[in-house]
Design an enzyme around this catalytic site. Structure first.
Site, PDB file in Angstrom:
ATOM      1  NE  ARG A 283      31.501  38.665  33.557  1.00 50.47           N
ATOM      2  CZ  ARG A 283      32.105  37.499  33.403  1.00 50.47           C
ATOM      3  NH1 ARG A 283      31.453  36.383  33.680  1.00 50.47           N
ATOM      4  NH2 ARG A 283      33.361  37.440  32.981  1.00 50.47           N
ATOM      5  NE  ARG A 298      24.791  33.133  39.080  1.00 48.54           N
ATOM      6  CZ  ARG A 298      25.450  32.483  38.120  1.00 48.54           C
ATOM      7  NH1 ARG A 298      25.857  33.125  37.048  1.00 48.54           N
ATOM      8  NH2 ARG A 298      25.696  31.193  38.227  1.00 48.54           N
ATOM      9  CD  GLU A 370      32.618  29.061  35.572  1.00 51.75           C
ATOM     10  OE1 GLU A 370      33.241  29.948  34.968  1.00 51.75           O
ATOM     11  OE2 GLU A 370      31.394  28.858  35.415  1.00 51.75           O
ATOM     12  CB  SER A 373      35.646  29.569  32.219  1.00 49.21           C
ATOM     13  OG  SER A 373      35.148  28.891  31.089  1.00 49.21           O
ATOM     14  NE  ARG A 411      31.600  32.406  40.940  1.00 48.99           N
ATOM     15  CZ  ARG A 411      30.772  31.743  40.135  1.00 48.99           C
ATOM     16  NH1 ARG A 411      31.129  30.550  39.683  1.00 48.99           N
ATOM     17  NH2 ARG A 411      29.610  32.245  39.774  1.00 48.99           N
TER      18      ARG A 411
END
Length: 445
Positions: A283, A298, A370, A373, A411
């Site tokens: 990403r 990130r 987070e 999801s 994460r």
């Protein structure tokens, strides 16, 4: 993509539901859509009139010829020819209008489910439940807590090498750190396949535009993707169309797994379809610069174990709840404190009708972040994909698609490093990971 009949029947209600995502809604040009719909109706009505007239005049031709009225028959034939030309022009314009309307709809997000809390941003999210190993919340440390960067660097987490090899937001792991990362991936796959019934898959990391369009990444989020091959770069006029097609690195294996059912009519008896894959994800994080610049939170490249379900529409919310528990199981087995959040309308992703986030406790940040999801897309993706099943009445019906992280590996590694750190700089390996680590009980410098 939304069902266009919803907009045709009750545009005002659709706009009101979209505005719960963003006020004022900036997804659909209502005036342009209304103008196209009005033109479509006019042309459709005129087309029906022309078809009726053509049928009537065509029947008269034979009768006129039978009566020897050749001049009148010729005139009727000329009229039919003129009607045919006008009908063809109307059909072409209807196709163009349909294409314009579909292009508009590609930029419109899904409608929130009625149970989704209304809010403008993450402050409107609602805590559903929290969990910790002892039920008392995150543990208190009796020494100064370090973040995962300071804990991980002496143990093989190499940010400098990532920058050297590629650039910012890339990381290298070496030795025991790389092994722990691999152990997490294998553990997650084993739980999802052996305990929750998902079928493990290996899929391409590079996909074409049709695949991304089917799950909603294109055209709206192209800037968030890494292009692997832009059209035309592989050769001149003699290059094949396939070689010149735009290709992209996957942002998640949701893209590949969900596309398994593109243009497929699945027997109802084969539902649900439950798929999982461990892949890297790529990403560009467009628009996120300045956020989470330290560490693994990130990254441009990270690993994830993805869960995808293709289900009967009547079962999709039952499947959503189950998938949340499938993600929770990983955190519980690892002994990591977390909470489940119901995302509000303003914080949900583009294609989601309802989303639950799992947020893991990071002691160095003194907050939850987070880590998964899980979303029900309802028929939003299926309509783009033309992913259907044959229902009990023998008719083709759109499936519902769901996806979620089970979990984001990087994460999870962050959470393990921070929650299992020791005063001497070592990190205790969670019990469930030790069989994947050759029995290793701790990471030590």
């Amino acid at each position: 993509m939304l069902d266009i009949t919803l907009l045709r029947k009750d545009l005002g209600t659709v706009i009101a539901r979209l505005e719960s995502r963003k006020t004022p809604q900036a997804f659909l040009n209502v005036d342009a859509f209304t103008a196209l719909e009005s033109e479509r109706k006019t042309i459709q009505t005129r087309t029906e009139e022309l078809q009726s007239k053509r049928n009537t005049v065509s029947k008269q031709i034979g009768m006129l010829k039978g009566k020897g009225l050749h001049a009148e028959a010729d005139a009727a034939m000329a009229e039919v020819a003129g009607l045919k030309a006008e009908l063809e022009a109307s059909a072409a314009r209807l196709d163009a209008i349909q294409g314009d309307m579909e292009s508009m709809l590609l930029a419109v997000p899904n409608l929130p489910h009625a149970s989704v809390p209304v809010g403008s941003d993450e402050t409107g999210n609602v805590v559903v439940r929290s969990w910790s190993p002892d039920g008392k919340g995150p543990k208190a440390f009796d020494f100064p807590v370090k973040d995962h960067v300071d804990v991980g660097e002496p143990l093989g987490l190499d940010f400098d090498m990532g920058v050297k090899l590629t650039g910012s937001r890339f990381t290298v792991m070496q030795g025991q750190m790389a092994r722990l990362h691999r152990a997490l991936s294998a553990f997650m796959l084993d739980v999802q396949t052996q305990e929750h019934g998902y079928q493990e898959c290996y899929t391409p990391y590079i996909v074409n535009a049709d695949t991304l369009r089917g799950t909603g990444q294109l055209p709206k989020f192209e800037e968030d993707l890494f292009a692997a091959n832009k059209g035309g770069q592989d050769g001149g006029p003699d290059a094949s169309a396939e070689a010149n097609a735009a290709l992209y690195l996957i942002p998640t294996s949701e893209v590949t797994l969900t596309n398994f059912v593109r243009d497929v009519v699945t027997p109802e008896a084969d539902l649900p379809i439950k798929l999982t894959a461990h892949t890297p994800c790529f990403r560009s994080e467009a628009g996120s610069y300045g956020r989470d610049t330290r560490g693994l939170i990130r990254q441009h490249q990270f690993d994830k174990v993805e869960m995808v379900q293709i289900v009967h529409p009547e079962k999709s919310y039952e499947a959503l709840d189950a998938m949340v528990t499938h993600a929770e199981a990983i955190l519980q087995k690892l002994g990591l404190p977390y909470r489940v959040m119901s995302l509000c309308t303003g914080d949900m992703g583009f294609g989601a009708a309802k989303t639950f986030d799992l947020e893991v406790w990071l002691p160095a940040q003194n907050t939850y972040r987070e880590i998964s999801s899980v979303s029900n897309m309802e028929a939003f993706q299926a309509r783009r994909l033309q992913a259907r099943f044959k229902n009990a009445q023998g008719k083709n019906e759109l499936v519902h698609t769901l996806n979620g992280s089970g979990l984001a590996v990087g994460r999870t590694l962050v959470a393990v490093l921070e929650n299992y750190q020791n005063a001497d700089g070592s990190v205790t390996v969670p019990e469930v990971l030790r069989p994947y680590m050759g029995g290793m009980a701790a990471l030590k410098a």
